[in-house]
Scaffold this active site. Structure first.
Site: not given
Length: 758
Positions: A713, A643-644, A717
């Site tokens: 991925k 989900n961009p 973080e």
């Protein structure tokens, strides 16, 4: 099941893959309208309120508590102290693996840090419990507080973080430094930082015989259920955790803590529900933080600007009674090529609460200093910082030879630099000013973060009406996990997201793994994908075995699920809807289940990381030294993007945190008492709207077939790693002053020399 947990999206139909679409959050409306139920919003009948009384000294013991006066206060029901605390089935001084820490649950009168619980007051109202705690008037026997590098106890350690090696060596460091044309050697320091999630740690505990229901924010429900079961001596299936919404966690809500255990114990003791919610000040103690580090880097380069040696040594603070050390030096392992790399760690015991995982643990602190040191090395070589990094980027993981699954970092460098306008940057500092006369500086840093994968389970149910129910006990800390996970499930099931009901946030559901390490979407997502595929396979078996179905006999040929129908692979015109298949079979549903874990052969053969590059602009008042981060551009390659919209938001959040790390954030300790002097959200500085620069996040396309079958991925973080150094390097470029201590302060620039604050 509550409507909050079982919320269903109402997104419009979209063409193409469900995964990859920028859908808005499933839980967004519930949150903005105040209908999302957080832990402390629960009020079971007969509920009592608990408040922890906490130590005001850092080291010593409690010699007296005025329990009689406090208990006489109207509304106070009970006070737990070391003298009357009921026993626990598990020794709080014995760590539970893999994420267990020693906790303070009134096991004795000793004090190990400021903010440690020394009593628990339970009352009919929050006000009565708070006033009762104040009336305890504790007396202490006080010992000197150990608060700094100068008076803490240094020790050697075999491991850092969660079981990582404390020392790793490749090649001959001494030889590499001796062969270098240029050597930079410098000391750096990073501060203690505290999670400060908007929602504090809380629990509402209710017992029914030997069964307990816990409403609490939690990032690792299955692990936590097992730990609570051990503490209270009950079967793990007797622990139910409900955690539909978390107001932030950053790693702190995956770890058990003493105040919550005490509240659960009080509920069992009093046979009434008990609620405890920590105050903001109480968040600076028993629930983890990012520990302080003191780091030394030595970097050697040859005449062409190639690394000959990289030595990263870190002294990492932990508590006096437990061990969690930032794996800061390990940030130098996976990124830059050098014939000699040595990373090593020491521990430092201080009278503080035990540190713990905090967004990008280890990597945030270590990459901050590494990227400044790399900038210094580039300057020593007379090279542009971007060209220097390109010259030293590792094509394979140093020391292991495992290839990175793509060379997308080069594209991150290229696209980020192009968007930022890096080509116009002068090499020398203090060369740029804006129209107001402010000094302007440009800096950059490389971002990298590993890609963990946790075992997870899921269930997918295709229903007779053509809709589906998918379930996993995942956690959404606000990053939009439920939305992305539902998209993955919808794609696997060949349905639109508005046809998929998603249940999560309850420990009785299949184990969704751990929401941490930026691994939750990959872990729970793969389980959901596999469960969906299992359900489709069972549905296909019904159709292909039935002579009345247009799919009859296609078992060997195969079918594909799309838009609520199964289609033959060899003849797309021959298809049948899920509704028709189930109706003919006389079944109300088919259920698919799955477990998912990382392919260990792939992990052994390939280095698995997300990559990125961050470019920063700062402006500095030349007279006052005031610093403003004015522009951040980050380019990131993190596998397949589900989900961009959510991913870009996560990158923004990471970059903002990086700017906070560089310029704002620090817990300040009174070294006489061991108290944190800014334990609130007024004096503990984090960026507000006026501090947030212009942000731009570029999503670099990356196809990684090895990290997991979905190619996913983590993104939560990586935005910090790279940003801290980029901002610090931009400050040097603006001013010519190299500051090696975070956060960078005005006085560092006014003094006009390298910072060596202790």
């Amino acid at each position: 099941m509550s409507p909050e947990i079982a919320s269903r999206t109402t997104q419009p139909r979209r063409h193409g893959s469900n995964a990859g679409q920028p859908l808005t959050r499933r839980d967004g409306v519930l949150k903005v309208t105040g209908r999302a139920t957080y832990a402390a919003d629960n009020h079971p009948e007969g509920m009592l309120y608990a408040v922890t009384a906490v130590s005001r000294i850092a080291r010593g013991r409690v010699t007296a508590l005025d329990v009689a006066t406090a208990k006489a206060h109207p509304g106070v029901v009970e006070i737990l102290t070391p003298a009357n605390r009921p026993p626990l089935a598990h020794d709080p001084e014995e760590k539970m693996m893999p994420f267990g820490f020693r906790v303070e649950v009134l096991q004795n009168d000793g004090v190990r840090y400021v903010g440690q619980p020394i009593a628990l007051v339970v009352a009919e109202t929050l006000e009565a419990a708070t006033e009762g705690a104040a009336l305890l008037n504790p007396q202490y026997e006080v010992a000197d507080a150990r608060t700094n590098l100068s008076n803490g106890d240094r020790f050697d350690t075999a491991s850092v973080s969660i079981g990582m090696p404390a020392r790793t060596a490749h090649g001959d460091i001494a030889a590499g430094l001796a062969a270098a044309t240029h050597v930079i050697e410098a000391d750096y320091a990073t501060p203690a930082q505290y999670h400060n999630a908007m929602e504090p740690h809380a629990v509402v505990a209710e017992w029914d015989g030997d069964r307990v229901t816990l409403d609490m924010p939690n990032q690792a429900m299955a692990l936590s259920c097992a730990s609570y079961a051990a503490y209270f001596g009950i079967p793990v299936e007797n622990v139910l955790i409900r955690s539909p919404f978390l107001g932030g966690g950053f790693g702190s809500k995956a770890i058990l803590n003493g105040p919550q255990i005490l509240a659960i114990l009080a509920a069992r003791m009093l046979k009434r529900p008990v609620k405890l919610a920590l105050t903001r000040a109480q968040m600076y103690g028993p629930v983890g933080h990012r520990g302080r580090t003191w780091q030394k880097l030595r970097i050697g380069t040859d005449s062409e600007g190639r690394l000959t040696a990289l030595h990263h040594h870190a002294v990492c603070a932990t508590s006096s009674f437990d061990e969690f050390l930032e794996a800061a030096a390990n940030a130098s392992l996976p990124l830059y090529e050098s014939p000699a790399i040595l990373v090593e760690h020491e521990g430092l015991r201080l009278d503080t609460g035990t540190p713990g995982p905090m967004r990008a643990p280890g990597e945030a602190s270590g990459s901050a200093t590494l990227e400044v040191a790399m900038d210094e090395a580039a300057v020593a070589c007379g090279m542009d910082p971007l060209e220097f990094r390109l010259a030293n980027y590792a094509e394979t993981e140093p020391g292991t030879g495992r290839p990175f699954s793509s060379k997308a970092l080069r594209e991150c460098y290229s696209e980020g630099a192009k968007r930022f306008g890096w080509a116009g940057r002068p090499l020398e500092p203090r060369q740029m000013r804006d129209e107001n006369g402010f000094l302007v500086g440009w800096g950059m840093g490389t971002a990298v973060f590993h890609c963990p994968h946790f075992p997870a389970e899921a269930r997918a149910t295709l229903r007779a009406d053509g809709t589906a129910l998918v379930e996993t006990s995942g956690a959404d800390m606000g990053q939009g996990a439920w939305t992305a996970l539902a998209q993955i499930a919808a794609e696997a099931l060949g349905l639109d997201p508005d046809q998929v009901e998603f249940h999560s946030g309850v420990s009785s559901l299949p184990d969704g793994g751990i929401a941490g390490g930026s691994g939750h979407t990959a872990s729970a997502g793969l389980a959901l994908n596999n469960a969906g595929e299992d359900a489709i396979a069972k549905l296909a078996a019904l159709a292909t075995a039935n002579p009345a179905s247009p799919l009859f006999g296609a078992g060997n040929i195969g079918v594909v699920a799309r838009s609520g129908r199964l289609h033959r692979l060899d003849d797309d015109s021959r298809s049948e809807s899920y509704v028709e298949i189930l109706a003919r079979a006389g079944q109300a549903e088919v259920i698919g289940t799955a477990k998912a874990a990382r392919d260990q052969e792939a992990a052994a053969a390939h280095a698995m990381f997300s990559h990125g590059a961050v470019f920063a602009e700062v402006k500095v008042d030349p007279d006052l030294g005031q610093i403003r981060a004015t522009r951040l551009v980050g380019a990131f390659a993190a596998g397949r993007v589900i989900n961009p919209r959510l991913v870009r938001s996560q990158y923004f959040g990471g970059m903002i945190w990086g700017a906070s790390f560089a310029l704002h954030e620090e817990a300040i300790t009174d070294h006489r008492t061991g108290r944190i002097m800014n334990a609130d959200l007024a004096e503990y500085h984090v960026p507000v709207n006026a501090d947030v620069p212009s942000l731009d996040a570029i999503l670099i396309e990356e196809n990684d077939p090895y990290v997991n079958p979905l190619g996913i991925k983590g993104v939560g973080e990586i935005g910090i790693t790279g940003t801290v150094g980029a901002v610090a390097n931009a400050v040097w470029h603006a001013t010519g002053v190299r500051v090696r201590r975070f956060p960078i302060r005005i006085e560092d620039l006014i003094i006009g020399r390298d910072s060596s604050r202790k």
